[in-house]
Each structure stands twice: as structure tokens, then as C-alpha cells.
Design a protein around this motif. Structure first.
Motif, PDB file in Angstrom:
ATOM      1  N   TYR A 108     -41.874  30.797  32.757  1.00  0.00           N
ATOM      2  CA  TYR A 108     -42.463  30.013  33.835  1.00  0.00           C
ATOM      3  C   TYR A 108     -41.550  30.032  35.058  1.00  0.00           C
ATOM      4  CZ  TYR A 108     -45.002  28.116  29.814  1.00  0.00           C
ATOM      5  OH  TYR A 108     -45.730  27.988  28.677  1.00  0.00           O
ATOM      6  N   GLU A 109     -42.155  29.842  36.213  1.00  0.00           N
ATOM      7  CA  GLU A 109     -41.398  29.672  37.443  1.00  0.00           C
ATOM      8  C   GLU A 109     -41.511  28.217  37.869  1.00  0.00           C
ATOM      9  OE1 GLU A 109     -42.245  32.566  40.417  1.00  0.00           O
ATOM     10  OE2 GLU A 109     -41.795  34.237  39.074  1.00  0.00           O
ATOM     11  N   PHE A 110     -40.616  27.810  38.763  1.00  0.00           N
ATOM     12  CA  PHE A 110     -40.590  26.415  39.175  1.00  0.00           C
ATOM     13  C   PHE A 110     -40.505  26.312  40.692  1.00  0.00           C
ATOM     14  CE2 PHE A 110     -39.425  26.490  34.819  1.00  0.00           C
ATOM     15  CZ  PHE A 110     -39.913  25.315  34.282  1.00  0.00           C
ATOM     16  N   LYS A 111     -41.151  25.256  41.212  1.00  0.00           N
ATOM     17  CA  LYS A 111     -41.172  25.006  42.653  1.00  0.00           C
ATOM     18  C   LYS A 111     -40.717  23.567  42.887  1.00  0.00           C
ATOM     19  CE  LYS A 111     -45.181  28.065  42.964  1.00  0.00           C
ATOM     20  NZ  LYS A 111     -44.614  29.203  43.668  1.00  0.00           N
ATOM     21  N   LEU A 112     -39.955  23.372  43.948  1.00  0.00           N
ATOM     22  CA  LEU A 112     -39.403  22.061  44.271  1.00  0.00           C
ATOM     23  C   LEU A 112     -40.102  21.501  45.502  1.00  0.00           C
ATOM     24  CD1 LEU A 112     -37.114  19.972  43.621  1.00  0.00           C
ATOM     25  CD2 LEU A 112     -35.703  21.225  45.271  1.00  0.00           C
ATOM     26  N   PHE A 113     -40.564  20.236  45.415  1.00  0.00           N
ATOM     27  CA  PHE A 113     -41.294  19.582  46.499  1.00  0.00           C
ATOM     28  C   PHE A 113     -40.625  18.270  46.888  1.00  0.00           C
ATOM     29  CE2 PHE A 113     -44.395  22.343  44.608  1.00  0.00           C
ATOM     30  CZ  PHE A 113     -45.227  22.735  45.650  1.00  0.00           C
ATOM     31  N   ASP A 114     -40.754  17.915  48.153  1.00  0.00           N
ATOM     32  CA  ASP A 114     -40.295  16.618  48.646  1.00  0.00           C
ATOM     33  C   ASP A 114     -41.245  15.538  48.138  1.00  0.00           C
ATOM     34  OD1 ASP A 114     -40.626  14.397  50.926  1.00  0.00           O
ATOM     35  OD2 ASP A 114     -38.579  15.194  50.993  1.00  0.00           O
ATOM     36  N   LYS A 115     -40.674  14.470  47.627  1.00  0.00           N
ATOM     37  CA  LYS A 115     -41.477  13.416  47.000  1.00  0.00           C
ATOM     38  C   LYS A 115     -42.144  12.488  48.017  1.00  0.00           C
ATOM     39  CE  LYS A 115     -39.500  10.136  44.481  1.00  0.00           C
ATOM     40  NZ  LYS A 115     -38.712   9.512  43.395  1.00  0.00           N
ATOM     41  N   THR A 116     -41.689  12.507  49.251  1.00  0.00           N
ATOM     42  CA  THR A 116     -42.274  11.651  50.283  1.00  0.00           C
ATOM     43  C   THR A 116     -43.417  12.349  51.008  1.00  0.00           C
ATOM     44  OG1 THR A 116     -40.151  10.550  50.615  1.00  0.00           O
ATOM     45  CG2 THR A 116     -41.784  10.305  52.357  1.00  0.00           C
ATOM     46  N   SER A 117     -43.218  13.624  51.359  1.00  0.00           N
ATOM     47  CA  SER A 117     -44.205  14.342  52.177  1.00  0.00           C
ATOM     48  C   SER A 117     -45.078  15.321  51.387  1.00  0.00           C
ATOM     49  CB  SER A 117     -43.482  15.127  53.268  1.00  0.00           C
ATOM     50  OG  SER A 117     -42.697  16.158  52.687  1.00  0.00           O
ATOM     51  N   GLY A 118     -44.621  15.728  50.206  1.00  0.00           N
ATOM     52  CA  GLY A 118     -45.330  16.764  49.455  1.00  0.00           C
ATOM     53  C   GLY A 118     -45.024  18.160  49.961  1.00  0.00           C
ATOM     54  N   LYS A 119     -44.075  18.287  50.891  1.00  0.00           N
ATOM     55  CA  LYS A 119     -43.705  19.591  51.442  1.00  0.00           C
ATOM     56  C   LYS A 119     -42.868  20.365  50.431  1.00  0.00           C
ATOM     57  CE  LYS A 119     -41.312  21.732  55.329  1.00  0.00           C
ATOM     58  NZ  LYS A 119     -40.502  21.502  56.550  1.00  0.00           N
ATOM     59  N   LYS A 120     -43.159  21.670  50.310  1.00  0.00           N
ATOM     60  CA  LYS A 120     -42.373  22.496  49.397  1.00  0.00           C
ATOM     61  C   LYS A 120     -40.983  22.705  49.977  1.00  0.00           C
ATOM     62  CE  LYS A 120     -43.424  26.851  48.684  1.00  0.00           C
ATOM     63  NZ  LYS A 120     -44.117  28.050  48.187  1.00  0.00           N
TER      64      LYS A 120
END
Length: 198
Positions: free
Chosen positions: A81-93
Motif C-alpha cells: 500500500y501507499e500512504f498520503k498525508l493530509f492536513d487535519k484542519t483544511s483537508g489539503k494534501k
């Protein structure tokens, strides 16, 4: 579709939410900020809707300021699997993290560990609370040489049994020195994470 797709909302500690929705034509993953602003992070069209949860965005884990999404490039085996990190306030990657060697849910030491595929001579440690990165050297060319000898595709599969105990990270890995020897050799990486906690 109700039996395949869960629309249960994950509510983060800051009040933001992430969840799935669907209709006859597609399914999608929505991030909803605390202020109720919504954005679609991922979708599958009608031809792939039955693979919801098995293809693309599969699972997510919350951290202090961010969340990680587990991303499946294929719906079955055998690709990591691959993983992506997002900002928890804006939902921006924030970042494409790639494939994991180790992934800690321990909030005191929340590290995501990867190997760089352009330069496999070090491990990269991302602190999921601060988004700071540090790197640890591996024996020079050992991983690349092993992948060439074995015709391997995913270097992550050489690493196993990673764990954090009392702030110390340890992981074992296997490697080969030459094509003639069928036996695997084993090494171990040990890192005192307390040196890197800010």
C-alpha cells in the motif's frame, strides 16, 4: 451497495470529519472541516464502485495535526500500500509518503518510516505530529544490490518486525551479498528516537 460501502463518519479531535458517500454513478471520500466546508478527496466511478474500500482510499488514521490515508493501487494482492498525508484542519494534501517500512500509531513516537527509491542508502523518518524528517544511513548499496540479485520490485519487503520500545526503534532486514548463495543474511537498524523528539 449499503452492504459494501460504510458511510460511518470518522470524527477527528478537532471536529473535522472524513467519510464515504455514494450514489448510482460513483462513490467518494469527503473531508468536512470543523467549519462545515466539504471537499472530495477521492472518488471511484460506476465501473469501479464495487471496489470501494479496496481500491484507492481504504483507511485513515488521525494524528495531532494531520491524518494519513492508506491508498491501494490495486484491489487485490500483491503490491504494498501507499500512504498520503493530509492536513487535519483544511483537508489539503501535505505529502505523498509512498510505501511504508514502519508506521507507528504511538502518539509519543508517531513515525512513518520509508526508504528512498532513488537513494536506498538511508531510511527516512517522518514525525507525524510535526512533519519533520530525519534520515538514518543504511549500509552503502546493500539494499540496491539485494534488489538486483533477487530481481526484487519492492524494497520494503526486505524489512520486517519493526517496533518501538521505550523510545527506541528497531527493525530487522534481510539482504544478499551474491547470486550464488541462496541463504539470506540479516541486519538490524536501531534508532534512539528520544534524540529526535522536539
Amino acid at each position: 451497495m449499503n452492504e459494501i460501502i460504510s458511510c460511518e463518519k470518522t470524527i477527528f479531535k478537532n471536529g473535522a470529519k472524513i467519510y464515504r458517500e455514494f450514489n448510482c454513478d460513483s462513490s467518494w471520500v469527503i473531508f468536512e472541516s470543523e467549519s462545515k466546508k466539504k471537499k472530495i478527496l477521492f472518488s471511484l466511478d460506476k465501473d469501479l464502485i464495487e471496489l470501494t474500500g479496496r481500491l484507492g482510499f481504504a483507511n485513515w488514521i488521525e494524528y495531532k495535526n494531520s491524518f494519513i490515508v492508506e491508498y491501494h493501487n490495486v484491489s487485490g494482492c500483491c503490491e504494498p500500500y501507499e500512504f498520503k498525508l493530509f492536513d487535519k484542519t483544511s483537508g489539503k494534501k501535505i505529502a505523498e509518503l509512498g510505501r511504508e517500512i514502519f508506521h507507528s500509531e504511538n502518539q509519543n513516537y508517531p513515525y512513518f518510516v520509508t526508504i528512498d527509491h532513488k537513494n536506498s542508502n538511508f531510511l527516512s523518518f517522518l514525525d507525524l505530529n510535526t512533519n519533520k524528517i530525519f534520515k538514518i544511513d543504511l549500509p552503502k548499496d546493500r539494499i540496491e544490490k539485494t534488489m538486483n540479485i533477487t530481481n526484487g520490485v519492492f524494497s520494503e519487503t526486505l524489512f520486517e518486525n519493526g517496533e518501538i520500545k521505550n523510545g527506541v526503534f528497531e527493525i530487522k532486514y534481510k539482504y544478499k551479498e551474491n547470486r550464488k548463495d541462496e541463504k539470506w543474511l540479516f541486519g538490524k537498524i536501531t534508532v534512539d528516537l528520544k534524540k529526535y523528539v522536539s
